[in-house]
Design a protein around this motif. Structure first.
Motif, PDB file in Angstrom:
ATOM      1  N   PHE A 161      17.666 -37.275  -1.569  1.00 13.62           N
ATOM      2  CA  PHE A 161      17.945 -36.920  -0.184  1.00 13.62           C
ATOM      3  C   PHE A 161      18.469 -35.503   0.062  1.00 13.62           C
ATOM      4  N   LEU A 162      18.926 -34.829  -0.984  1.00 14.05           N
ATOM      5  CA  LEU A 162      19.676 -33.601  -0.750  1.00 14.05           C
ATOM      6  C   LEU A 162      19.160 -32.436  -1.579  1.00 14.05           C
ATOM      7  N   THR A 163      19.834 -31.311  -1.407  1.00 17.59           N
ATOM      8  CA  THR A 163      19.543 -30.123  -2.197  1.00 17.59           C
ATOM      9  C   THR A 163      20.623 -29.952  -3.251  1.00 17.59           C
ATOM     10  N   ASN A 164      20.515 -28.916  -4.048  1.00 11.99           N
ATOM     11  CA  ASN A 164      21.516 -28.640  -5.081  1.00 11.99           C
ATOM     12  C   ASN A 164      22.568 -27.624  -4.636  1.00 11.99           C
ATOM     13  N   ASP A 165      22.625 -27.343  -3.341  1.00 10.42           N
ATOM     14  CA  ASP A 165      23.627 -26.389  -2.835  1.00 10.42           C
ATOM     15  C   ASP A 165      25.036 -26.916  -3.118  1.00 10.42           C
ATOM     16  N   LYS A 166      25.912 -26.031  -3.619  1.00  9.32           N
ATOM     17  CA  LYS A 166      27.274 -26.436  -3.962  1.00  9.32           C
ATOM     18  C   LYS A 166      28.197 -26.197  -2.758  1.00  9.32           C
ATOM     19  N   THR A 167      28.034 -27.003  -1.733  1.00 11.04           N
ATOM     20  CA  THR A 167      28.880 -26.905  -0.535  1.00 11.04           C
ATOM     21  C   THR A 167      29.586 -28.236  -0.337  1.00 11.04           C
ATOM     22  N   TRP A 168      30.745 -28.169   0.366  1.00  9.51           N
ATOM     23  CA  TRP A 168      31.489 -29.408   0.624  1.00  9.51           C
ATOM     24  C   TRP A 168      30.705 -30.359   1.520  1.00  9.51           C
ATOM     25  N   THR A 169      29.940 -29.808   2.437  1.00  7.05           N
ATOM     26  CA  THR A 169      29.140 -30.652   3.325  1.00  7.05           C
ATOM     27  C   THR A 169      28.117 -31.460   2.531  1.00  7.05           C
ATOM     28  N   ARG A 170      27.456 -30.779   1.595  1.00  8.51           N
ATOM     29  CA  ARG A 170      26.464 -31.467   0.776  1.00  8.51           C
ATOM     30  C   ARG A 170      27.117 -32.525  -0.097  1.00  8.51           C
ATOM     31  N   LYS A 171      28.356 -32.197  -0.601  1.00  2.00           N
ATOM     32  CA  LYS A 171      29.042 -33.143  -1.472  1.00  2.00           C
ATOM     33  C   LYS A 171      29.467 -34.396  -0.703  1.00  2.00           C
ATOM     34  N   LEU A 172      29.873 -34.221   0.557  1.00  2.00           N
ATOM     35  CA  LEU A 172      30.244 -35.376   1.377  1.00  2.00           C
ATOM     36  C   LEU A 172      29.018 -36.256   1.652  1.00  2.00           C
ATOM     37  N   ALA A 173      27.904 -35.598   1.960  1.00  2.00           N
ATOM     38  CA  ALA A 173      26.669 -36.354   2.188  1.00  2.00           C
ATOM     39  C   ALA A 173      26.246 -37.079   0.915  1.00  2.00           C
ATOM     40  N   GLU A 174      26.420 -36.400  -0.213  1.00  6.02           N
ATOM     41  CA  GLU A 174      26.076 -37.008  -1.500  1.00  6.02           C
ATOM     42  C   GLU A 174      26.918 -38.256  -1.745  1.00  6.02           C
ATOM     43  N   ALA A 175      28.215 -38.159  -1.422  1.00 10.39           N
ATOM     44  CA  ALA A 175      29.112 -39.297  -1.604  1.00 10.39           C
ATOM     45  C   ALA A 175      28.682 -40.476  -0.742  1.00 10.39           C
ATOM     46  N   PHE A 176      28.270 -40.175   0.494  1.00 12.88           N
ATOM     47  CA  PHE A 176      27.851 -41.231   1.405  1.00 12.88           C
ATOM     48  C   PHE A 176      26.595 -41.941   0.888  1.00 12.88           C
ATOM     49  N   TYR A 177      25.614 -41.156   0.453  1.00  9.70           N
ATOM     50  CA  TYR A 177      24.383 -41.758  -0.076  1.00  9.70           C
ATOM     51  C   TYR A 177      24.656 -42.510  -1.378  1.00  9.70           C
ATOM     52  N   THR A 178      25.612 -42.018  -2.164  1.00  9.64           N
ATOM     53  CA  THR A 178      25.977 -42.701  -3.400  1.00  9.64           C
ATOM     54  C   THR A 178      26.511 -44.089  -3.092  1.00  9.64           C
ATOM     55  N   MET A 179      27.384 -44.163  -2.067  1.00 17.36           N
ATOM     56  CA  MET A 179      27.908 -45.467  -1.656  1.00 17.36           C
ATOM     57  C   MET A 179      26.793 -46.416  -1.250  1.00 17.36           C
ATOM     58  N   ARG A 180      25.863 -45.898  -0.460  1.00 20.07           N
ATOM     59  CA  ARG A 180      24.777 -46.752   0.025  1.00 20.07           C
ATOM     60  C   ARG A 180      23.905 -47.252  -1.131  1.00 20.07           C
ATOM     61  N   LEU A 181      23.688 -46.391  -2.103  1.00 17.60           N
ATOM     62  CA  LEU A 181      22.896 -46.814  -3.262  1.00 17.60           C
ATOM     63  C   LEU A 181      23.629 -47.886  -4.064  1.00 17.60           C
ATOM     64  N   GLU A 182      24.907 -47.644  -4.335  1.00 17.96           N
ATOM     65  CA  GLU A 182      25.678 -48.577  -5.145  1.00 17.96           C
ATOM     66  C   GLU A 182      25.859 -49.931  -4.463  1.00 17.96           C
ATOM     67  N   MET A 183      25.948 -49.926  -3.125  1.00 13.92           N
ATOM     68  CA  MET A 183      26.173 -51.165  -2.396  1.00 13.92           C
ATOM     69  C   MET A 183      24.916 -52.001  -2.224  1.00 13.92           C
ATOM     70  N   ASN A 184      23.775 -51.387  -2.416  1.00 16.77           N
ATOM     71  CA  ASN A 184      22.536 -52.098  -2.102  1.00 16.77           C
ATOM     72  C   ASN A 184      21.548 -52.218  -3.266  1.00 16.77           C
ATOM     73  N   TYR A 185      21.835 -51.538  -4.363  1.00 17.04           N
ATOM     74  CA  TYR A 185      20.933 -51.611  -5.516  1.00 17.04           C
ATOM     75  C   TYR A 185      21.720 -51.926  -6.778  1.00 17.04           C
ATOM     76  N   SER A 186      21.085 -52.608  -7.712  1.00 13.84           N
ATOM     77  CA  SER A 186      21.738 -52.915  -8.981  1.00 13.84           C
ATOM     78  C   SER A 186      21.797 -51.653  -9.837  1.00 13.84           C
TER      79      SER A 186
END
Length: 688
Positions: free
Chosen positions: A137-162
């Protein structure tokens, strides 16, 4: 200020800091909890991973793919990936992958401290799930905004996939350098292996590449790749996957990289181009889906048959010649196109002469005429004069004076069976005019000829251009007992999820009379039968001795085109020879190329098949006939030939040209037909 007062002030500050810290922690907890709740409400993120669309032949072997920005992307199940590769990846990328819920707090805390000290965001603590989220879903830009979005998508993946589903996705999306996305593409590129065949040495080498694909690629710097391999192996040891001895052995094992990455020769390129055209313009699959949708397109191509077609084209045609060729081979029962040649060299010219070009078919068009004739009073024994003739049409306003090849004529009557085998043009035009010029047009349209046709005398001689694919389809209706099929190139399409999104449904329509079609097919075997020789030899005489199977066919030629089209009940093929710009063909050997290619190909393709697959349907009878007279043969007839007729139209008279006893008794033949003799005698005198 006295000590007691100072102590009270310090106590107040400490208590305030504690309260603020507690508030901050509560706010953080609330924020994280809210984020988790929101992630749960959002549900699983849509996992759309770009994948390469691949083409397969009829036997399930890959023959090609859709190119997309020089990238190779394939998806394989986790069970189809070697255990050492999975273990190596987890060990070096995320040791606690199966223990955390998407975030490794220990690594995260260390990375935050390091970032604060350096006042940068260089340190990373990305887990496999976080990297997978970034890949999707994202780029490799090292920004706090990207990291927050990454965290959100990480949660969604962990909550819905094995965990296994996440690891499978990660291994199929991570970049391994050299245009290889995912472990299957990487395994193929580096070792020419499937992902489930990787050894421990190979797996530990590949697992180290994603850290820096250009830096750790063994092609770029083998020493650095080996150093990284050692790190991976040590991580596997510390994680308990392997022993120290196994790690040392794997490190010492030679690595055999693919030395040369040759661009594989594209199998049946003209056929694959046609498949792409069908996908885009017939099935209406958009460009993006084709380029990155990871479709599996199963085609009708028989690779062995294709190789045989290409082999005989190369064997027959002079390599120094600029002449071109095209071929279509198809199954007349299903309409499956099993082989295709659109030209002699795809790299020099991708123009597909099998489906795009239209050329005059010449006498190979005559079978459609003779079907119409058989339905309008003609029989294989019908006799007409073969001599130079000027025809008048359009109420006598127009004249047409065709000629036979080489200027040869019988200067007397010949039968329909002979006329087809010898390719007599005078007989064909007489037939065309006598039954009505609309009959040929209607018959050709019925069998699937879609190119424009004109109600003109010369249509009997194939003067209107058609494609090779059209001729193959038209002859398929004859081979299929009068049932027209729709040519197809794709049997089914499977999407990324393994779901069948398209499957071919055979379409067959009875457009011709079955008994009449069989009679026609047997007449077409006459082009190889010397018993029908007359003022010239039958048109297939030069290749007849090469045949071991019973086949029906018709040759065709114009000044610039040479054709051979024919079939058995299980295989139809059409071959065209000519120059792109319509340059005239020389008398020899160019005019013979089509016959040789067709004959050799058919024999090779039918190897092991029954020698005679033709079976008479109800409504036809076969009798021994004298080819010269079209009458029942006697023992004295030197060339008696088995000939098929619609029941009731077979000849009743015995040949009186050769002296001797009758080979059959008259009462063995039932006379169910009307006497046509008077009609045809009058017909002979219609033309000047």
């Amino acid at each position: 200020m006295d000590p007691a007062t100072r102590y009270q002030k310090k106590g107040k500050v400490v208590r305030l800091l504690l309260k603020l810290s507690l508030l901050f922690l509560l706010l953080m907890a609330f924020f994280i909890l809210s984020l988790w709740v929101f992630a749960k409400i959002q549900g699983p993120p849509p996992v759309k991973v770009p994948q390469t669309t691949r083409f397969y032949d009829a036997d399930g072997h890959q023959i090609g793919k859709m190119e997309h920005q020089n990238q190779n992307r394939y998806w394989v199940k986790l069970d189809d990936i070697a255990d050492p590769l999975k273990q190596a990846t987890v060990a070096v990328e995320d040791k606690r992958f199966y223990k955390h819920h998407g975030f490794d707090l220990r690594r995260l805390a260390g990375a935050v401290v390091a970032d604060i000290k350096s006042m940068s965001k260089e340190q990373g603590a990305s887990t496999i799930t976080m990297q997978y989220a970034r890949n999707l879903f994202l780029t490799n830009d090292k920004t706090w905004t990207r990291k927050l979005a990454e965290a959100f998508y990480t949660m969604r993946l962990e909550m819905n996939y094995s965990k296994d589903e996440i690891l499978e996705g990660y291994l199929n999306t991570i970049y391994y350098g050299r245009g290889a996305y995912g472990i299957e593409a990487a395994s193929k590129y580096y070792f020419n292996k499937d992902a489930d065949d990787l050894s421990l040495a190979e797996a530990s080498m590949l697992a180290g590449v994603p850290k820096g694909p250009s830096y750790y690629s063994p092609y770029n710097d083998f020493d650095k790749a080996k150093h990284r391999q050692r790190i991976v192996l040590n991580s596997m040891v510390s994680s308990g996957y392997i022993t120290k001895q196994q790690a040392d052995n794997a490190f010492e094992q030679p690595i055999h990289l693919v030395k040369k990455h040759k661009t594989p020769k594209r199998v049946a390129p003209y056929f694959q181009d046609t498949v792409e055209y069908v996908l885009k313009h017939k099935l209406h699959i958009d460009e993006k889906t084709l380029a990155t949708g990871g479709l599996k397109v199963y085609t009708t191509l028989h690779s062995d048959m294709q190789k045989k077609a290409e082999y005989w084209v190369k064997q027959v045609i002079d390599p120094k010649s600029d002449i071109q060729t095209a071929m279509v081979a198809m199954n007349p029962k299903s309409g499956a196109v099993e082989a295709m040649i659109g030209g002699r060299n795809y790299k020099k010219s991708s123009y597909n002469r099998a489906v795009q070009a239209k050329r005059s078919p010449g006498s190979s068009f005559k079978p459609f005429l003779y079907y119409a004739a058989l339905r309008n009073g003609f029989t294989p024994s019908t006799a007409l004069k073969s001599e130079p003739t000027t025809f008048r049409f359009d109420d006598g306003k127009e004249k047409y004076s065709p000629s036979n090849f080489g200027g040869y004529y019988a200067y007397g009557p010949i039968t329909l069976a002979q006329a087809l085998a010898l390719s007599d043009n005078i007989y064909a035009v007489k037939t065309h005019l006598s039954i009505g010029m609309d009959k040929l047009v209607k018959t050709a349209k019925k069998v699937g000829i879609t190119s424009p046709l004109g109600k003109i005398p010369s249509l009997a001689l194939g003067t209107k251009p058609v494609s090779v694919a059209e001729m193959a389809r038209g002859y398929s209706a004859i081979a299929n007992g009068g049932a027209r099929v729709t040519p197809h190139y794709i049997s089914k399409i499977v999407n990324q999820k393994g779901e069948v999104i398209y499957e071919w449904e055979p379409k067959k329509k009875q457009v011709l009379d079955k008994p009449t079609t069989f009679v026609l097919s047997q007449l077409m075997t006459g082009v190889f039968d010397s018993k029908l020789n007359d003022y010239s030899k039958v048109t297939g005489s030069t290749v007849s001795k090469m045949l071991t199977h019973k086949m029906a066919a018709k040759t065709g030629s114009t000044a610039a085109d040479s054709w051979m089209v024919g079939f058995t009940p299980k295989l139809v093929s059409a071959v065209w020879i000519g120059y792109d710009k319509g340059k005239s063909l020389s008398t020899y050997p160019e005019t013979g190329y089509s016959k040789l290619i067709w004959t050799h190909f058919m024999e090779a393709a039918l190897e092991g098949a029954p020698k005679n697959g033709f079976k008479p349907p109800k409504g036809v009878v076969g009798v021994l006939v004298d080819p010269d007279t079209g009458k029942l043969a006697t023992k004295a007839c030197p060339n008696a030939r088995m000939t098929y007729y619609l029941k009731g139209t077979e000849p009743q008279e015995y040949c009186d040209k050769h002296k001797g006893e009758h080979s059959h008794k008259k009462d063995q033949h039932k006379d169910n037909s009307k006497d046509k003799g008077g009609f045809f005698n009058r017909l002979l005198n219609l033309f000047d």
